[in-house]
Design an enzyme around this catalytic site. Structure first.
Site, PDB file in Angstrom:
ATOM      1  N   ASP A  26       1.438   2.662   3.549  1.00 35.39           N
ATOM      2  CA  ASP A  26       0.415   3.825   3.513  1.00 35.39           C
ATOM      3  C   ASP A  26       1.402   5.095   3.431  1.00 35.39           C
ATOM      4  O   ASP A  26       0.706   6.188   3.887  1.00 35.39           O
ATOM      5  CB  ASP A  26      -0.777   3.738   4.474  1.00 35.39           C
ATOM      6  CG  ASP A  26      -1.766   4.683   4.050  1.00 35.39           C
ATOM      7  OD1 ASP A  26      -1.976   5.171   2.801  1.00 35.39           O
ATOM      8  OD2 ASP A  26      -2.392   5.152   5.033  1.00 35.39           O
TER       9      ASP A  26
ATOM     10  N   HIS B 296       2.978  14.577   1.658  1.00 33.72           N
ATOM     11  CA  HIS B 296       2.484  15.821   1.387  1.00 33.72           C
ATOM     12  C   HIS B 296       3.289  16.961   1.840  1.00 33.72           C
ATOM     13  O   HIS B 296       4.099  16.640   2.773  1.00 33.72           O
ATOM     14  CB  HIS B 296       1.175  16.052   2.481  1.00 33.72           C
ATOM     15  CG  HIS B 296      -0.048  15.350   1.948  1.00 33.72           C
ATOM     16  ND1 HIS B 296      -0.863  15.566   0.952  1.00 33.72           N
ATOM     17  CD2 HIS B 296      -0.529  14.238   2.953  1.00 33.72           C
ATOM     18  CE1 HIS B 296      -1.900  14.615   1.072  1.00 33.72           C
ATOM     19  NE2 HIS B 296      -1.728  13.933   1.901  1.00 33.72           N
TER      20      HIS B 296
ATOM     21  N   ASN C  35      -5.254   7.137  -6.172  1.00 35.26           N
ATOM     22  CA  ASN C  35      -6.216   8.355  -5.969  1.00 35.26           C
ATOM     23  C   ASN C  35      -5.433   9.785  -6.458  1.00 35.26           C
ATOM     24  O   ASN C  35      -4.956  10.592  -5.344  1.00 35.26           O
ATOM     25  CB  ASN C  35      -6.574   8.453  -4.658  1.00 35.26           C
ATOM     26  CG  ASN C  35      -5.084   8.400  -3.572  1.00 35.26           C
ATOM     27  OD1 ASN C  35      -4.254   7.849  -4.056  1.00 35.26           O
ATOM     28  ND2 ASN C  35      -5.302   8.847  -2.518  1.00 35.26           N
TER      29      ASN C  35
ATOM     30  N   LYS D 101      -9.108  -0.451  -6.169  1.00 33.10           N
ATOM     31  CA  LYS D 101      -9.091   0.028  -5.041  1.00 33.10           C
ATOM     32  C   LYS D 101     -10.769   0.733  -4.681  1.00 33.10           C
ATOM     33  O   LYS D 101     -11.097   1.307  -5.636  1.00 33.10           O
ATOM     34  CB  LYS D 101      -8.270   1.365  -4.705  1.00 33.10           C
ATOM     35  CG  LYS D 101      -8.243   1.936  -3.339  1.00 33.10           C
ATOM     36  CD  LYS D 101      -7.958   1.174  -2.135  1.00 33.10           C
ATOM     37  CE  LYS D 101      -8.024   1.928  -0.824  1.00 33.10           C
ATOM     38  NZ  LYS D 101      -6.611   2.620  -0.569  1.00 33.10           N
TER      39      LYS D 101
ATOM     40  N   HIS E  94       1.411   5.307  -1.566  1.00 27.91           N
ATOM     41  CA  HIS E  94       1.377   6.614  -2.455  1.00 27.91           C
ATOM     42  C   HIS E  94       2.628   6.951  -2.760  1.00 27.91           C
ATOM     43  O   HIS E  94       3.378   7.304  -2.168  1.00 27.91           O
ATOM     44  CB  HIS E  94       0.698   7.547  -1.455  1.00 27.91           C
ATOM     45  CG  HIS E  94      -0.700   7.091  -0.982  1.00 27.91           C
ATOM     46  ND1 HIS E  94      -2.013   7.115  -1.618  1.00 27.91           N
ATOM     47  CD2 HIS E  94      -1.094   6.535   0.271  1.00 27.91           C
ATOM     48  CE1 HIS E  94      -3.120   6.816  -1.084  1.00 27.91           C
ATOM     49  NE2 HIS E  94      -2.427   6.282   0.209  1.00 27.91           N
ATOM     50  N   LEU E  95       2.567   7.299  -4.388  1.00 29.00           N
ATOM     51  CA  LEU E  95       3.769   8.021  -5.080  1.00 29.00           C
ATOM     52  C   LEU E  95       3.543   9.157  -5.494  1.00 29.00           C
ATOM     53  O   LEU E  95       4.387  10.049  -5.835  1.00 29.00           O
ATOM     54  CB  LEU E  95       4.338   7.130  -5.886  1.00 29.00           C
ATOM     55  CG  LEU E  95       5.030   5.734  -5.569  1.00 29.00           C
ATOM     56  CD1 LEU E  95       5.326   5.007  -6.838  1.00 29.00           C
ATOM     57  CD2 LEU E  95       6.270   6.105  -4.784  1.00 29.00           C
ATOM     58  N   ARG E  96       2.204   9.660  -5.510  1.00 29.94           N
ATOM     59  CA  ARG E  96       1.703  10.901  -6.301  1.00 29.94           C
ATOM     60  C   ARG E  96       2.466  10.792  -7.594  1.00 29.94           C
ATOM     61  O   ARG E  96       2.269  10.028  -8.083  1.00 29.94           O
ATOM     62  CB  ARG E  96       2.341  11.976  -5.487  1.00 29.94           C
ATOM     63  CG  ARG E  96       2.118  12.081  -3.952  1.00 29.94           C
ATOM     64  CD  ARG E  96       0.630  12.007  -3.466  1.00 29.94           C
ATOM     65  NE  ARG E  96       0.392  12.127  -1.891  1.00 29.94           N
ATOM     66  CZ  ARG E  96      -0.627  11.558  -1.211  1.00 29.94           C
ATOM     67  NH1 ARG E  96      -1.604  10.860  -1.982  1.00 29.94           N
ATOM     68  NH2 ARG E  96      -0.705  11.808   0.240  1.00 29.94           N
TER      69      ARG E  96
ATOM     70  N   ALA F  75      -4.328  14.684   5.366  1.00 32.04           N
ATOM     71  CA  ALA F  75      -4.052  13.218   6.258  1.00 32.04           C
ATOM     72  C   ALA F  75      -2.994  12.637   5.245  1.00 32.04           C
ATOM     73  O   ALA F  75      -2.906  12.372   4.047  1.00 32.04           O
ATOM     74  CB  ALA F  75      -5.338  12.755   6.160  1.00 32.04           C
TER      75      ALA F  75
ATOM     76  N   HIS G 258       1.036  -1.096   0.061  1.00 29.71           N
ATOM     77  CA  HIS G 258      -0.106   0.037   0.029  1.00 29.71           C
ATOM     78  C   HIS G 258       0.789   1.183   0.054  1.00 29.71           C
ATOM     79  O   HIS G 258       1.480   1.529   1.081  1.00 29.71           O
ATOM     80  CB  HIS G 258      -0.780  -0.071   1.396  1.00 29.71           C
ATOM     81  CG  HIS G 258      -1.903   1.134   1.273  1.00 29.71           C
ATOM     82  ND1 HIS G 258      -3.146   0.982   1.606  1.00 29.71           N
ATOM     83  CD2 HIS G 258      -1.700   2.397   1.071  1.00 29.71           C
ATOM     84  CE1 HIS G 258      -3.755   2.361   1.759  1.00 29.71           C
ATOM     85  NE2 HIS G 258      -3.034   3.234   1.216  1.00 29.71           N
TER      86      HIS G 258
ATOM     87  N   HIS H  95     -10.393   0.800   1.635  1.00 30.92           N
ATOM     88  CA  HIS H  95     -10.331   1.621   2.654  1.00 30.92           C
ATOM     89  C   HIS H  95     -11.410   1.586   3.517  1.00 30.92           C
ATOM     90  O   HIS H  95     -12.548   1.980   3.308  1.00 30.92           O
ATOM     91  CB  HIS H  95     -10.026   3.367   2.193  1.00 30.92           C
ATOM     92  CG  HIS H  95      -9.839   4.348   3.164  1.00 30.92           C
ATOM     93  ND1 HIS H  95      -8.920   4.903   3.491  1.00 30.92           N
ATOM     94  CD2 HIS H  95     -10.611   4.658   4.294  1.00 30.92           C
ATOM     95  CE1 HIS H  95      -8.681   5.835   4.379  1.00 30.92           C
ATOM     96  NE2 HIS H  95     -10.123   5.650   4.846  1.00 30.92           N
TER      97      HIS H  95
ATOM     98  N   LEU I 212      -5.162   8.970   7.793  1.00 31.04           N
ATOM     99  CA  LEU I 212      -6.556   8.474   7.755  1.00 31.04           C
ATOM    100  C   LEU I 212      -6.323   6.815   7.264  1.00 31.04           C
ATOM    101  O   LEU I 212      -5.755   6.665   6.215  1.00 31.04           O
ATOM    102  CB  LEU I 212      -7.626   8.934   6.912  1.00 31.04           C
ATOM    103  CG  LEU I 212      -7.936  10.422   7.377  1.00 31.04           C
ATOM    104  CD1 LEU I 212      -8.657  11.201   6.391  1.00 31.04           C
ATOM    105  CD2 LEU I 212      -8.939  10.312   8.589  1.00 31.04           C
TER     106      LEU I 212
ATOM    107  N   HIS J 190      -4.628  -0.846   5.729  1.00 33.07           N
ATOM    108  CA  HIS J 190      -4.336  -0.025   7.010  1.00 33.07           C
ATOM    109  C   HIS J 190      -5.285  -0.212   8.357  1.00 33.07           C
ATOM    110  O   HIS J 190      -5.790   0.652   8.542  1.00 33.07           O
ATOM    111  CB  HIS J 190      -3.935   1.233   6.805  1.00 33.07           C
ATOM    112  CG  HIS J 190      -5.096   2.133   5.687  1.00 33.07           C
ATOM    113  ND1 HIS J 190      -6.608   1.977   5.902  1.00 33.07           N
ATOM    114  CD2 HIS J 190      -5.152   2.796   4.636  1.00 33.07           C
ATOM    115  CE1 HIS J 190      -7.311   2.661   4.940  1.00 33.07           C
ATOM    116  NE2 HIS J 190      -6.215   3.117   4.195  1.00 33.07           N
TER     117      HIS J 190
END
Length: 353
Positions: free
Chosen positions: A247, A251, A41, A99, A15-17, A263, A13, A136, A219, A174
């Site tokens: 996760d 940011h 996302n 997802k 996030h790489l943006r 978050a 899980h 989620h 979150l 998560h």
């Protein structure tokens, strides 16, 4: 024990943006991990197989040449998702999972699902072809306390869905509560769960006690201490249904340190070191490899990695960078709030990262 060699881990899980952020944070995962489930996302989200192909190409273009890393792509389920496109992406190996975000549950989830009934044709197709749904697991109703959203989701959404479609393979991402742990442990098949390093190391006091600390806000939000201990027991147990999903969610600091902070916790640079500390504290270093390198591939029906990584316990605490630069702005790295003495012998990140 002062040295531990394990199979190279995977992150189930991540996030790489995109854009400059992708270029900045990817090396901190690819230096240690062989594969990762990539969250979809973005803005706009990754909703089709063609979107996933394009995003994977951007990830590979940002990958340091000296790193060996495979992004495992996911699709963002919407109430208009085409089951044929999902199946085509899964069968040709482009897409590993899809997802499900309840609409409004977390960052960039506005296009998510409001009614399970409206995505049942997609979920039924996924069950037929053996494709995993990552979820989620929180409700978003305003009348449900934020600390209860996971437990209510399990009772009102996931339990009925699993009764209705027991062949659907599900990963509860998560997981943050003892309720979630018990729910997974009560399943006979087709249910796994990821656990983050930060939910093993902090409880909700980290966010709220002594002042609001936005860099510990994620979150699902961290819960009370009894839930953290339940997560640690599950992670260190060796139970194959539990595996690592960081996760890691970067940011830039201005987006965290403001009147309505985002978050997400960016933990990619020190995940494995933090986990070695947790497992050592719980007398379970012999089960660390199962959690980070074996259980996830088994659930996703993928081979384990043949490469190895070595962790070394040093006398002095490891000096992790406090921040990583994404262009001209800083991203704060997860601070585990204690000295970390385990260090990973990893492929170096390129200069500047």
């Amino acid at each position: 024990m002062t040295k531990l060699t394990i199979r190279k881990p995977d992150d189930w899980h991540l996030h790489l943006r995109d854009g400059e952020m992708l270029k900045s944070v990817l090396p901190h995962t690819s230096a240690t991990f062989a594969r990762a489930i990539i969250m979809p996302n973005l803005v706009p989200p990754v909703v089709t197989t063609a979107d996933a192909v394009a995003y994977r190409e951007r990830i590979l273009a940002a990958l340091p040449k000296e790193h060996s890393f495979t992004p495992l792509m996911t699709l963002y389920l919407t109430e208009g998702t085409d089951p044929d496109d999902v199946e085509a992406g899964f069968r040709d190996g482009t897409v590993t999972a899809a997802k499900l975000y309840p609409a409004g549950a977390t960052t960039n989830s506005q296009s998510g699902v409001r009614s399970i009934d409206k995505v049942m044709p997609v979920l039924e197709r996924m069950a037929e072809i053996g494709m995993t749904m990552c979820v989620h697991g929180e409700v978003t109703s305003a009348d449900v306390d934020i600390f209860d959203r996971e437990a209510v989701f399990l009772e009102t959404v996931l339990a009925p869905l699993r009764e209705r479609l027991p062949e659907l393979r599900v990963v509860l991402e998560h997981v943050t509560t003892s309720d979630g742990v018990d729910f997974v442990m009560g399943a006979e098949k087709n249910l796994g769960a990821t656990i983050t390093p930060h939910h093993l190391m902090i409880n909700r006091n980290a966010i709220l006690a002594g002042g609001i600390r936005p860099h510990y806000y994620c979150l699902p939000v961290a819960k009370r201490e009894s839930h953290r201990l339940a997560l640690r027991k599950a992670a260190t147990s060796g139970d194959a249904r539990f595996f690592l999903g960081t996760d890691s969610a970067p940011h830039v600091d201005p987006s965290k340190e403001c009147g309505c902070g985002c978050a997400g916790i960016f933990c990619a640079p020190n995940t494995l070191e933090c986990l070695a500390t947790v497992f050592e504290e719980d007398g379970a270093l012999d089960r660390l490899e199962a959690f980070v390198s074996l259980n996830g591939p088994a659930y996703y029906r993928l081979p384990v990695n043949e490469e190895r990584v070595t962790l070394v316990r040093q006398d002095a605490p490891v000096d992790f960078p406090a921040k990583v630069m994404a262009g001209s702005e800083a991203v704060t790295v997860f601070d585990p709030m204690r000295p970390i003495h385990w260090n990973v012998e990893r492929t170096a990140c390129p200069q500047g990262n």
